[in-house]
Design an enzyme around this catalytic site. Structure first.
Site, PDB file in Angstrom:
ATOM      1  N   SER A 124       0.831  -1.199   0.000  1.00  0.00           N
ATOM      2  CA  SER A 124       0.000   0.000   0.000  1.00  0.00           C
ATOM      3  C   SER A 124       0.867   1.252   0.000  1.00  0.00           C
ATOM      4  CB  SER A 124      -0.860  -0.025   1.264  1.00  0.00           C
ATOM      5  OG  SER A 124      -1.449   1.229   1.478  1.00  0.00           O
ATOM      6  N   TYR A 149      -1.944  -1.295  10.837  1.00  0.00           N
ATOM      7  CA  TYR A 149      -2.195  -1.756   9.461  1.00  0.00           C
ATOM      8  C   TYR A 149      -1.021  -1.367   8.554  1.00  0.00           C
ATOM      9  CZ  TYR A 149      -3.726  -1.814   4.654  1.00  0.00           C
ATOM     10  OH  TYR A 149      -3.759  -2.035   3.293  1.00  0.00           O
ATOM     11  N   LYS A 153       2.177  -3.751   6.644  1.00  0.00           N
ATOM     12  CA  LYS A 153       2.597  -3.789   5.231  1.00  0.00           C
ATOM     13  C   LYS A 153       4.100  -3.529   5.125  1.00  0.00           C
ATOM     14  CE  LYS A 153      -1.343  -4.755   3.470  1.00  0.00           C
ATOM     15  NZ  LYS A 153      -1.575  -6.060   2.841  1.00  0.00           N
TER      16      LYS A 153
HETATM   17  P1  NAD Z   1     -10.872  -7.110   1.287  1.00  0.00           P
HETATM   18  O1  NAD Z   1     -11.065  -7.146   2.745  1.00  0.00           O
HETATM   19  O2  NAD Z   1     -12.029  -6.809   0.426  1.00  0.00           O
HETATM   20  O3  NAD Z   1     -10.252  -8.512   0.798  1.00  0.00           O
HETATM   21  C1  NAD Z   1      -9.406  -9.301   1.593  1.00  0.00           C
HETATM   22  C2  NAD Z   1      -9.903 -10.746   1.493  1.00  0.00           C
HETATM   23  O4  NAD Z   1      -9.023 -11.583   2.254  1.00  0.00           O
HETATM   24  C3  NAD Z   1     -11.311 -10.938   2.068  1.00  0.00           C
HETATM   25  O5  NAD Z   1     -12.073 -11.697   1.148  1.00  0.00           O
HETATM   26  C4  NAD Z   1     -11.085 -11.694   3.363  1.00  0.00           C
HETATM   27  O6  NAD Z   1     -12.176 -12.537   3.673  1.00  0.00           O
HETATM   28  C5  NAD Z   1      -9.804 -12.461   3.054  1.00  0.00           C
HETATM   29  N1  NAD Z   1      -8.955 -12.796   4.198  1.00  0.00           N
HETATM   30  C6  NAD Z   1      -8.531 -11.974   5.188  1.00  0.00           C
HETATM   31  N2  NAD Z   1      -7.721 -12.635   6.023  1.00  0.00           N
HETATM   32  C7  NAD Z   1      -7.630 -13.905   5.567  1.00  0.00           C
HETATM   33  C8  NAD Z   1      -6.936 -15.068   5.998  1.00  0.00           C
HETATM   34  N3  NAD Z   1      -6.183 -15.069   7.092  1.00  0.00           N
HETATM   35  N4  NAD Z   1      -7.058 -16.190   5.263  1.00  0.00           N
HETATM   36  C9  NAD Z   1      -7.830 -16.226   4.162  1.00  0.00           C
HETATM   37  N5  NAD Z   1      -8.501 -15.168   3.704  1.00  0.00           N
HETATM   38  C10 NAD Z   1      -8.396 -14.019   4.396  1.00  0.00           C
HETATM   39  O7  NAD Z   1      -9.675  -6.116   0.981  1.00  0.00           O
HETATM   40  P2  NAD Z   1      -9.176  -5.505  -0.395  1.00  0.00           P
HETATM   41  O8  NAD Z   1      -9.532  -4.087  -0.438  1.00  0.00           O
HETATM   42  O9  NAD Z   1      -9.567  -6.392  -1.521  1.00  0.00           O
HETATM   43  O10 NAD Z   1      -7.610  -5.580  -0.166  1.00  0.00           O
HETATM   44  C11 NAD Z   1      -6.826  -6.651  -0.649  1.00  0.00           C
HETATM   45  C12 NAD Z   1      -5.378  -6.440  -0.248  1.00  0.00           C
HETATM   46  O11 NAD Z   1      -4.921  -5.192  -0.757  1.00  0.00           O
HETATM   47  C13 NAD Z   1      -5.142  -6.379   1.256  1.00  0.00           C
HETATM   48  O12 NAD Z   1      -3.910  -6.989   1.543  1.00  0.00           O
HETATM   49  C14 NAD Z   1      -5.084  -4.900   1.546  1.00  0.00           C
HETATM   50  O13 NAD Z   1      -4.337  -4.611   2.692  1.00  0.00           O
HETATM   51  C15 NAD Z   1      -4.393  -4.389   0.297  1.00  0.00           C
HETATM   52  N6  NAD Z   1      -4.668  -2.976   0.018  1.00  0.00           N
HETATM   53  C16 NAD Z   1      -5.961  -2.552  -0.088  1.00  0.00           C
HETATM   54  C17 NAD Z   1      -6.222  -1.221  -0.336  1.00  0.00           C
HETATM   55  C18 NAD Z   1      -7.637  -0.710  -0.444  1.00  0.00           C
HETATM   56  O14 NAD Z   1      -7.832   0.498  -0.354  1.00  0.00           O
HETATM   57  N7  NAD Z   1      -8.640  -1.541  -0.646  1.00  0.00           N
HETATM   58  C19 NAD Z   1      -5.171  -0.320  -0.494  1.00  0.00           C
HETATM   59  C20 NAD Z   1      -3.871  -0.782  -0.383  1.00  0.00           C
HETATM   60  C21 NAD Z   1      -3.626  -2.137  -0.132  1.00  0.00           C
HETATM   61  C1  UD1 Z   2      -6.845   4.956   3.338  1.00  0.00           C
HETATM   62  C2  UD1 Z   2      -6.075   4.316   4.451  1.00  0.00           C
HETATM   63  C3  UD1 Z   2      -4.717   3.898   3.935  1.00  0.00           C
HETATM   64  C4  UD1 Z   2      -4.863   3.012   2.712  1.00  0.00           C
HETATM   65  C5  UD1 Z   2      -5.640   3.790   1.665  1.00  0.00           C
HETATM   66  C6  UD1 Z   2      -5.803   2.975   0.410  1.00  0.00           C
HETATM   67  C7  UD1 Z   2      -7.003   5.494   6.398  1.00  0.00           C
HETATM   68  C8  UD1 Z   2      -6.716   6.478   7.488  1.00  0.00           C
HETATM   69  N1  UD1 Z   2      -5.980   5.277   5.529  1.00  0.00           N
HETATM   70  O1  UD1 Z   2      -6.162   6.109   2.965  1.00  0.00           O
HETATM   71  O2  UD1 Z   2      -4.004   3.212   4.924  1.00  0.00           O
HETATM   72  O3  UD1 Z   2      -3.604   2.659   2.202  1.00  0.00           O
HETATM   73  O4  UD1 Z   2      -6.918   4.112   2.212  1.00  0.00           O
HETATM   74  O5  UD1 Z   2      -7.087   2.895  -0.003  1.00  0.00           O
HETATM   75  O6  UD1 Z   2      -8.066   4.895   6.310  1.00  0.00           O
HETATM   76  N2  UD1 Z   2     -12.209  11.709   3.683  1.00  0.00           N
HETATM   77  C9  UD1 Z   2     -13.189  12.616   4.050  1.00  0.00           C
HETATM   78  N3  UD1 Z   2     -14.329  12.133   4.614  1.00  0.00           N
HETATM   79  C10 UD1 Z   2     -14.560  10.809   4.829  1.00  0.00           C
HETATM   80  C11 UD1 Z   2     -13.548   9.885   4.438  1.00  0.00           C
HETATM   81  C12 UD1 Z   2     -12.387  10.377   3.879  1.00  0.00           C
HETATM   82  O7  UD1 Z   2     -13.024  13.824   3.885  1.00  0.00           O
HETATM   83  O8  UD1 Z   2     -15.615  10.442   5.355  1.00  0.00           O
HETATM   84  C13 UD1 Z   2     -10.981  12.231   3.055  1.00  0.00           C
HETATM   85  C14 UD1 Z   2      -9.716  11.894   3.814  1.00  0.00           C
HETATM   86  O9  UD1 Z   2      -9.448  12.873   4.783  1.00  0.00           O
HETATM   87  C15 UD1 Z   2      -8.696  11.857   2.675  1.00  0.00           C
HETATM   88  C16 UD1 Z   2      -9.501  11.347   1.473  1.00  0.00           C
HETATM   89  O10 UD1 Z   2     -10.863  11.603   1.788  1.00  0.00           O
HETATM   90  O11 UD1 Z   2      -8.231  13.134   2.385  1.00  0.00           O
HETATM   91  C17 UD1 Z   2      -9.324   9.859   1.208  1.00  0.00           C
HETATM   92  O12 UD1 Z   2      -9.594   9.155   2.411  1.00  0.00           O
HETATM   93  P1  UD1 Z   2      -9.705   7.564   2.440  1.00  0.00           P
HETATM   94  O13 UD1 Z   2     -10.632   7.088   1.377  1.00  0.00           O
HETATM   95  O14 UD1 Z   2      -9.997   7.164   3.842  1.00  0.00           O
HETATM   96  O15 UD1 Z   2      -8.261   7.080   2.009  1.00  0.00           O
HETATM   97  P2  UD1 Z   2      -6.818   7.463   2.613  1.00  0.00           P
HETATM   98  O16 UD1 Z   2      -6.948   8.230   3.851  1.00  0.00           O
HETATM   99  O17 UD1 Z   2      -6.015   8.011   1.519  1.00  0.00           O
END
Ligand code: NAD
Ligand code: UD1
Length: 336
Positions: A124, A149, A153
């Site tokens: 991330s 969190y 990572k």
């Molecule tokens: P998500 O929660 O939708 O998907 C994660 C999946 O993993 C879920 O289906 C959950 O049931 C499964 N899971 C969790 N722990 C498990 C375990 N121990 N064994 C088997 N399955 C397990 O999340 P996402 O948004 O799809 O994110 C996927 C990956 O990307 C994660 O590693 C997350 O940290 C990373 N990531 C997400 C974002 C974001 O904004 N969504 C941003 C940066 C990184």
């Molecule tokens: C979040 C996670 C970050 C992750 C990233 C990827 C948090 C604090 N951080 O980041 O670890 O890697 O997602 O998806 O959750 N905002 C509002 N009102 C709201 C929600 C958000 O104004 O109700 C603003 C926030 O202040 C920020 C922007 O929207 O400026 C994006 O926020 P968000 O979607 O939560 O993502 P990040 O904070 O970038």
């Protein structure tokens, strides 16, 4: 090629399964359904008209992983399985470090045992902490994470680097995602967190759909163009495609450790997103300006040159598609 996708029924994992199947890969999913539903499997199959193999279970389970590798002849792994709620990680550090770090150690142990050394890992932009400059390059300083969190990572990235140093036959891609939003055009897959969403787009969608009253904009006094936070939002389908390119890179190189930012390279403020959402969907999003959210940074967007050059990948979908597809998923949700 047969790919094990851990966490493959989650938000990013499910979209990546679709792209994998479209590109001729065979897909085996391991998911414990802690943040997803089993019906996502059928939805992936409906979209692609191709089958996937699903194992219900936890990645901490070494015997189950052994069994999957042996039965399924896995050739590479994409690891999405993790918990991802930043706020929750502060109150549940043990659960977060166990699920986001210990499980990866088990996976790596099994991969080593089974002599399968190709791995794509979901990292991330949070590993950059409060970035020294934008756009952020992969070589910029990492660290300074402010919650378990983010630190989980960072730890896994370090574990993967140490692993590679110990054995150069590993073939690893670390993908640092920026802010994924949007959904598959079908409306079958998307993101619909339980309860009050912590992230911007899921919140906006619920306000537009009248499930929540009003969005709080967290701060309008940042040193950005309109004072609100700026982020690099990327369509989840583009992000999913980035995983295919990363796998192709691993297949081509056979060994190495590669790190890529996956974003669009463009920064949008909170107000930009609200405006774009209203325009794309012809709806009103009620909002009010509130105080800053603790731990937030002013600006975060990617330099995407490296992924463009080395993976031949770039995001194709713009902010309008991201807004339309996010809303479409919620509108269609009841019918799916
Ligand atoms: P998500 O929660 O939708 O998907 C994660 C999946 O993993 C879920 O289906 C959950 O049931 C499964 N899971 C969790 N722990 C498990 C375990 N121990 N064994 C088997 N399955 C397990 O999340 P996402 O948004 O799809 O994110 C996927 C990956 O990307 C994660 O590693 C997350 O940290 C990373 N990531 C997400 C974002 C974001 O904004 N969504 C941003 C940066 C990184
Ligand atoms: C979040 C996670 C970050 C992750 C990233 C990827 C948090 C604090 N951080 O980041 O670890 O890697 O997602 O998806 O959750 N905002 C509002 N009102 C709201 C929600 C958000 O104004 O109700 C603003 C926030 O202040 C920020 C922007 O929207 O400026 C994006 O926020 P968000 O979607 O939560 O993502 P990040 O904070 O970038």
């Amino acid at each position: 090629m047969r790919i094990l996708v851990t966490g493959g029924l989650g938000y990013i994992g499910s979209h990546t399964c679709v792209e994998l199947l479209k590109n001729g890969y065979e897909v085996v999913v391991l998911d414990n359904l802690s943040n997803s539903k089993e019906e996502v499997k059928e939805k992936i199959e409906k979209i692609t008209k191709k089958p996937i193999k699903f194992y219900f279970g936890d990645m901490i389970n070494e015997q189950l992983l052994d069994k999957i590798f042996e039965l399924e002849k896995i050739e590479a792994v994409i690891d999405f399985a993790a918990y991802k709620a930043v706020g929750e990680s502060v109150t549940k550090p043990i659960e977060y470090y166990t699920n986001n770090v210990s499980t990866v150690l088990v996976l790596l142990k099994v991969m080593k045992k089974q002599k399968i050394k190709k791995l794509v890992f979901s990292s991330s932009a949070t590993v950059y902490g409060d970035p020294e400059r934008v756009p952020i390059k992969e070589t910029d300083k990492i660290g300074g994470t402010t919650n378990p969190y983010g630190t989980s990572k960072l730890f896994v990235e370090q574990i993967l680097k140490d692993l590679y140093k110990s054995d150069y036959s590993w073939d690893i891609a670390i993908l640092r995602y920026f802010n994924p939003i949007g959904a598959d055009k079908s409306g079958l897959l998307g993101e619909d967190p339980n309860g009050i969403p912590a992230n911007l787009m899921p919140y906006i969608v619920k306000v537009a759909n009248k499930e929540l009253e009003c969005l709080s904009v967290f701060g309008n006094d940042y040193p950005t163009k309109d004072g609100t936070g700026v982020r690099d939002y990327i369509h989840v389908v583009d992000l999913a495609k980035g995983h295919i390119k990363a796998l192709e890179k691993l297949e081509k190189e056979q060994q190495g450790l590669y790190i890529y930012n996956l974003g669009t390279g463009k920064g949008y403020s909170v107000l930009d997103i609200i405006n774009a959402f209203e325009k794309a969907n012809n709806v009103k999003v009620n909002y009010k300006i509130a105080g800053r959210r603790p731990g937030d940074i002013a600006e975060c967007y990617a330099d995407v040159t490296k992924a463009k050059q080395e993976l031949k990948w770039k995001a194709e979908l713009g902010i309008e598609d991201m807004c339309k597809d996010s809303y479409n998923y919620i509108l269609k949700r009841k019918n799916n």
